[in-house]
Motif scaffolding. Structure first.
Motif, PDB file in Angstrom:
ATOM      1  N   LEU A 217     -32.821 -16.007  33.593  1.00 49.23           N
ATOM      2  CA  LEU A 217     -33.122 -16.404  34.966  1.00 49.23           C
ATOM      3  C   LEU A 217     -33.618 -17.841  35.025  1.00 49.23           C
ATOM      4  O   LEU A 217     -33.268 -18.596  35.948  1.00 49.23           O
ATOM      5  CB  LEU A 217     -34.168 -15.464  35.568  1.00 49.23           C
ATOM      6  CG  LEU A 217     -33.726 -14.019  35.830  1.00 49.23           C
ATOM      7  CD1 LEU A 217     -34.921 -13.182  36.278  1.00 49.23           C
ATOM      8  CD2 LEU A 217     -32.610 -13.960  36.863  1.00 49.23           C
ATOM      9  N   ALA A 218     -34.433 -18.223  34.040  1.00 51.64           N
ATOM     10  CA  ALA A 218     -34.938 -19.598  34.004  1.00 51.64           C
ATOM     11  C   ALA A 218     -33.796 -20.593  33.848  1.00 51.64           C
ATOM     12  O   ALA A 218     -33.725 -21.610  34.558  1.00 51.64           O
ATOM     13  CB  ALA A 218     -35.944 -19.744  32.873  1.00 51.64           C
ATOM     14  N   ALA A 219     -32.890 -20.308  32.914  1.00 49.65           N
ATOM     15  CA  ALA A 219     -31.763 -21.219  32.684  1.00 49.65           C
ATOM     16  C   ALA A 219     -30.899 -21.336  33.935  1.00 49.65           C
ATOM     17  O   ALA A 219     -30.438 -22.430  34.295  1.00 49.65           O
ATOM     18  CB  ALA A 219     -30.946 -20.728  31.494  1.00 49.65           C
ATOM     19  N   ARG A 220     -30.666 -20.215  34.613  1.00 50.62           N
ATOM     20  CA  ARG A 220     -29.866 -20.248  35.841  1.00 50.62           C
ATOM     21  C   ARG A 220     -30.531 -21.076  36.929  1.00 50.62           C
ATOM     22  O   ARG A 220     -29.856 -21.678  37.758  1.00 50.62           O
ATOM     23  CB  ARG A 220     -29.647 -18.818  36.350  1.00 50.62           C
ATOM     24  CG  ARG A 220     -28.662 -17.996  35.536  1.00 50.62           C
ATOM     25  CD  ARG A 220     -28.609 -16.581  36.084  1.00 50.62           C
ATOM     26  NE  ARG A 220     -27.658 -15.748  35.367  1.00 50.62           N
ATOM     27  CZ  ARG A 220     -27.543 -14.427  35.539  1.00 50.62           C
ATOM     28  NH1 ARG A 220     -28.329 -13.809  36.418  1.00 50.62           N
ATOM     29  NH2 ARG A 220     -26.653 -13.731  34.856  1.00 50.62           N
ATOM     30  N   ALA A 221     -31.881 -21.092  36.915  1.00 46.66           N
ATOM     31  CA  ALA A 221     -32.622 -21.837  37.934  1.00 46.66           C
ATOM     32  C   ALA A 221     -32.796 -23.307  37.570  1.00 46.66           C
ATOM     33  O   ALA A 221     -33.451 -24.050  38.301  1.00 46.66           O
ATOM     34  CB  ALA A 221     -33.989 -21.189  38.138  1.00 46.66           C
ATOM     35  N   GLY A 222     -32.218 -23.718  36.446  1.00 42.47           N
ATOM     36  CA  GLY A 222     -32.305 -25.114  36.037  1.00 42.47           C
ATOM     37  C   GLY A 222     -33.559 -25.471  35.273  1.00 42.47           C
ATOM     38  O   GLY A 222     -33.859 -26.649  35.074  1.00 42.47           O
ATOM     39  N   ILE A 223     -34.302 -24.465  34.811  1.00 43.68           N
ATOM     40  CA  ILE A 223     -35.486 -24.709  33.985  1.00 43.68           C
ATOM     41  C   ILE A 223     -35.034 -24.834  32.532  1.00 43.68           C
ATOM     42  O   ILE A 223     -34.356 -23.935  32.002  1.00 43.68           O
ATOM     43  CB  ILE A 223     -36.497 -23.558  34.125  1.00 43.68           C
ATOM     44  CG1 ILE A 223     -36.958 -23.424  35.579  1.00 43.68           C
ATOM     45  CG2 ILE A 223     -37.693 -23.778  33.200  1.00 43.68           C
ATOM     46  CD1 ILE A 223     -37.777 -22.178  35.852  1.00 43.68           C
ATOM     47  N   GLU A 224     -35.389 -25.916  31.883  1.00 44.01           N
ATOM     48  CA  GLU A 224     -35.022 -26.098  30.483  1.00 44.01           C
ATOM     49  C   GLU A 224     -35.776 -25.093  29.619  1.00 44.01           C
ATOM     50  O   GLU A 224     -36.991 -24.917  29.771  1.00 44.01           O
ATOM     51  CB  GLU A 224     -35.328 -27.520  30.021  1.00 44.01           C
ATOM     52  CG  GLU A 224     -34.883 -27.796  28.583  1.00 44.01           C
ATOM     53  CD  GLU A 224     -35.156 -29.209  28.132  1.00 44.01           C
ATOM     54  OE1 GLU A 224     -34.976 -29.492  26.927  1.00 44.01           O
ATOM     55  OE2 GLU A 224     -35.564 -30.040  28.980  1.00 44.01           O
ATOM     56  N   VAL A 225     -35.060 -24.433  28.718  1.00 45.04           N
ATOM     57  CA  VAL A 225     -35.648 -23.417  27.833  1.00 45.04           C
ATOM     58  C   VAL A 225     -35.507 -23.886  26.392  1.00 45.04           C
ATOM     59  O   VAL A 225     -34.420 -24.291  25.963  1.00 45.04           O
ATOM     60  CB  VAL A 225     -34.939 -22.051  28.011  1.00 45.04           C
ATOM     61  CG1 VAL A 225     -35.469 -21.038  27.002  1.00 45.04           C
ATOM     62  CG2 VAL A 225     -35.114 -21.538  29.444  1.00 45.04           C
ATOM     63  N   VAL A 226     -36.604 -23.840  25.644  1.00 47.00           N
ATOM     64  CA  VAL A 226     -36.603 -24.233  24.236  1.00 47.00           C
ATOM     65  C   VAL A 226     -37.188 -23.092  23.418  1.00 47.00           C
ATOM     66  O   VAL A 226     -38.322 -22.653  23.655  1.00 47.00           O
ATOM     67  CB  VAL A 226     -37.426 -25.513  24.007  1.00 47.00           C
ATOM     68  CG1 VAL A 226     -37.521 -25.819  22.512  1.00 47.00           C
ATOM     69  CG2 VAL A 226     -36.800 -26.684  24.752  1.00 47.00           C
ATOM     70  N   GLU A 227     -36.413 -22.573  22.468  1.00 49.50           N
ATOM     71  CA  GLU A 227     -36.906 -21.583  21.515  1.00 49.50           C
ATOM     72  C   GLU A 227     -37.137 -22.270  20.173  1.00 49.50           C
ATOM     73  O   GLU A 227     -36.314 -23.088  19.744  1.00 49.50           O
ATOM     74  CB  GLU A 227     -35.901 -20.444  21.349  1.00 49.50           C
ATOM     75  CG  GLU A 227     -35.700 -19.596  22.591  1.00 49.50           C
ATOM     76  CD  GLU A 227     -34.755 -18.437  22.341  1.00 49.50           C
ATOM     77  OE1 GLU A 227     -35.199 -17.419  21.769  1.00 49.50           O
ATOM     78  OE2 GLU A 227     -33.566 -18.563  22.697  1.00 49.50           O
ATOM     79  N   GLY A 228     -38.227 -21.942  19.516  1.00 50.65           N
ATOM     80  CA  GLY A 228     -38.515 -22.588  18.240  1.00 50.65           C
ATOM     81  C   GLY A 228     -39.711 -21.964  17.558  1.00 50.65           C
ATOM     82  O   GLY A 228     -40.218 -20.920  17.970  1.00 50.65           O
ATOM     83  N   ARG A 229     -40.137 -22.616  16.475  1.00 45.84           N
ATOM     84  CA  ARG A 229     -41.346 -22.186  15.758  1.00 45.84           C
ATOM     85  C   ARG A 229     -42.473 -23.133  16.147  1.00 45.84           C
ATOM     86  O   ARG A 229     -42.350 -24.349  16.015  1.00 45.84           O
ATOM     87  CB  ARG A 229     -41.106 -22.195  14.255  1.00 45.84           C
ATOM     88  CG  ARG A 229     -39.916 -21.353  13.836  1.00 45.84           C
ATOM     89  CD  ARG A 229     -39.953 -20.964  12.370  1.00 45.84           C
ATOM     90  NE  ARG A 229     -38.617 -20.665  11.907  1.00 45.84           N
ATOM     91  CZ  ARG A 229     -37.934 -19.555  12.202  1.00 45.84           C
ATOM     92  NH1 ARG A 229     -38.503 -18.632  12.955  1.00 45.84           N
ATOM     93  NH2 ARG A 229     -36.710 -19.368  11.756  1.00 45.84           N
ATOM     94  N   PHE A 230     -43.565 -22.546  16.613  1.00 39.31           N
ATOM     95  CA  PHE A 230     -44.657 -23.346  17.155  1.00 39.31           C
ATOM     96  C   PHE A 230     -45.988 -22.900  16.560  1.00 39.31           C
ATOM     97  O   PHE A 230     -46.231 -21.705  16.379  1.00 39.31           O
ATOM     98  CB  PHE A 230     -44.716 -23.201  18.687  1.00 39.31           C
ATOM     99  CG  PHE A 230     -43.415 -23.484  19.371  1.00 39.31           C
ATOM    100  CD1 PHE A 230     -42.971 -24.784  19.545  1.00 39.31           C
ATOM    101  CD2 PHE A 230     -42.623 -22.442  19.839  1.00 39.31           C
ATOM    102  CE1 PHE A 230     -41.767 -25.051  20.181  1.00 39.31           C
ATOM    103  CE2 PHE A 230     -41.425 -22.687  20.472  1.00 39.31           C
ATOM    104  CZ  PHE A 230     -40.985 -24.000  20.641  1.00 39.31           C
ATOM    105  N   HIS A 231     -46.852 -23.865  16.307  1.00 45.46           N
ATOM    106  CA  HIS A 231     -48.199 -23.564  15.820  1.00 45.46           C
ATOM    107  C   HIS A 231     -49.146 -23.316  16.993  1.00 45.46           C
ATOM    108  O   HIS A 231     -48.821 -23.602  18.153  1.00 45.46           O
ATOM    109  CB  HIS A 231     -48.716 -24.713  14.953  1.00 45.46           C
ATOM    110  CG  HIS A 231     -48.042 -24.803  13.625  1.00 45.46           C
ATOM    111  ND1 HIS A 231     -48.250 -23.882  12.621  1.00 45.46           N
ATOM    112  CD2 HIS A 231     -47.148 -25.709  13.134  1.00 45.46           C
ATOM    113  CE1 HIS A 231     -47.533 -24.208  11.564  1.00 45.46           C
ATOM    114  NE2 HIS A 231     -46.848 -25.305  11.851  1.00 45.46           N
ATOM    115  N   LYS A 232     -50.320 -22.819  16.684  1.00 46.43           N
ATOM    116  CA  LYS A 232     -51.312 -22.489  17.710  1.00 46.43           C
ATOM    117  C   LYS A 232     -51.604 -23.677  18.622  1.00 46.43           C
ATOM    118  O   LYS A 232     -51.753 -23.518  19.839  1.00 46.43           O
ATOM    119  CB  LYS A 232     -52.616 -22.023  17.065  1.00 46.43           C
ATOM    120  CG  LYS A 232     -52.566 -20.646  16.420  1.00 46.43           C
ATOM    121  CD  LYS A 232     -53.942 -20.300  15.860  1.00 46.43           C
ATOM    122  CE  LYS A 232     -53.971 -18.911  15.256  1.00 46.43           C
ATOM    123  NZ  LYS A 232     -55.326 -18.566  14.734  1.00 46.43           N
TER     124      LYS A 232
END
Length: 281
Positions: A217-232
């Motif tokens: 839904l976010a991608a369809r609404a034009g919100i950039e989505v980033v999946e990754g490995r993130f620290h605290k």
């Protein structure tokens, strides 16, 4: 709302399974928790797709399983007024048979469907937000089991046992290398600079159905989505933080340790998009 659960086991009203069932002995199986609204299961196709993927990952025989499961869903609908319930839990185990870890050939999977009341949240966490904490427990890395919702949830049980303060609604888990993964019962998303971030779930964690739908839904609404490995620290520097699962939908996070947030515009936008998506189903 009816508070008494109703259960089918292999298509028959019952509330017991065999003591030799491998789901009981080894956690050898999978489950899905589906929200019901006005008797309608939400995102059921996504739940069944994840269940099928999990069966393939665990090599559970599915040749007749999903046609039998469809019959179970039709039968439970004929036996109950689904609008009296809020939650449908589907449990699939490899079935009953023998001692030892080696699965026996020819064993039929056990199918359990459980209807129960929707949890009540009088403090309206979806609007007011929730306080969360870091867990000491860490998640083991196991790509073979990553993403699927298998029955062995001991990591989550131990993590949830770390606190009893009712003001803290969820605990956040990292993996054994210190990367942020998820909550004990929820997926985790956050926003920074207008970008929606989501931890990768390819080595551990559950790929939640609602998480999948929200990223779409976010991608369809034009919100950039980033999946990754993130620290605290990357989570702690967020502008907005939220939790999601198939029962709570989206809970904004307003406090994590010394960090505090307001409920942000992207969180509210996603809540609105999800509500519209449910209406369109």
């Amino acid at each position: 709302m009816n508070k008494s659960p109703f259960t089918l086991v292999n298509g028959v009203p019952a509330d017991t399974v065999a003591v030799t069932d491998r789901g009981l002995a080894y956690g050898d199986g999978l489950f899905e928790t589906v929200q019901l609204r006005a008797g309608r299961p939400l995102l059921l196709d996504l739940h069944l797709e994840r269940l099928r993927h999990g069966c393939e990952r665990l090599s559970i025989d599915t040749r007749s399983l999903f046609s039998e499961l469809q019959n179970d869903l039709e039968r439970i609908t004929s036996l109950c007024e689904l609008q009296d319930f809020g939650v449908l839990k589907i449990v699939i185990t490899r079935g009953a048979g023998g001692r030892g870890y080696l699965p026996q050939a020819g064993v039929s999977a056990t199918r359990i469907l459980l209807l129960s009341a929707m949890p009540e949240y009088p403090d309206q966490p979806a609007q007011a937000g929730v306080t969360v904490r870091w867990c000491d427990m860490t998640l083991a890395l196991n790509p073979r089991l990553a993403g699927i919702k298998h029955l062995n949830r001991l990591e989550q049980v131990l993590a949830r046992s770390e606190w009893n303060d009712p003001a803290i609604r969820e605990g956040i888990l990292c993996d054994a290398e210190g990367f942020v993964v998820e909550g004990t019962m929820s997926n985790l998303l956050w926003v920074r600079g207008g970008i929606l971030y989501a931890p990768l779930l390819d080595r551990c964690g559950v790929a939640g159905v609602l998480r999948t739908q929200l990223l779409l839904l976010a991608a369809r609404a034009g919100i950039e989505v980033v999946e990754g490995r993130f620290h605290k620290t990357e989570l702690e520097q967020a502008d907005e933080v939220m939790l999601c699962n198939s029962l709570i939908d989206i809970w904004p996070v307003v406090a994590l340790g010394a960090q505090h947030w307001s409920v942000g515009p992207v969180t509210r936008q996603l809540q609105s998009l999800l509500a519209k998506d449910y209406l369109a189903c």
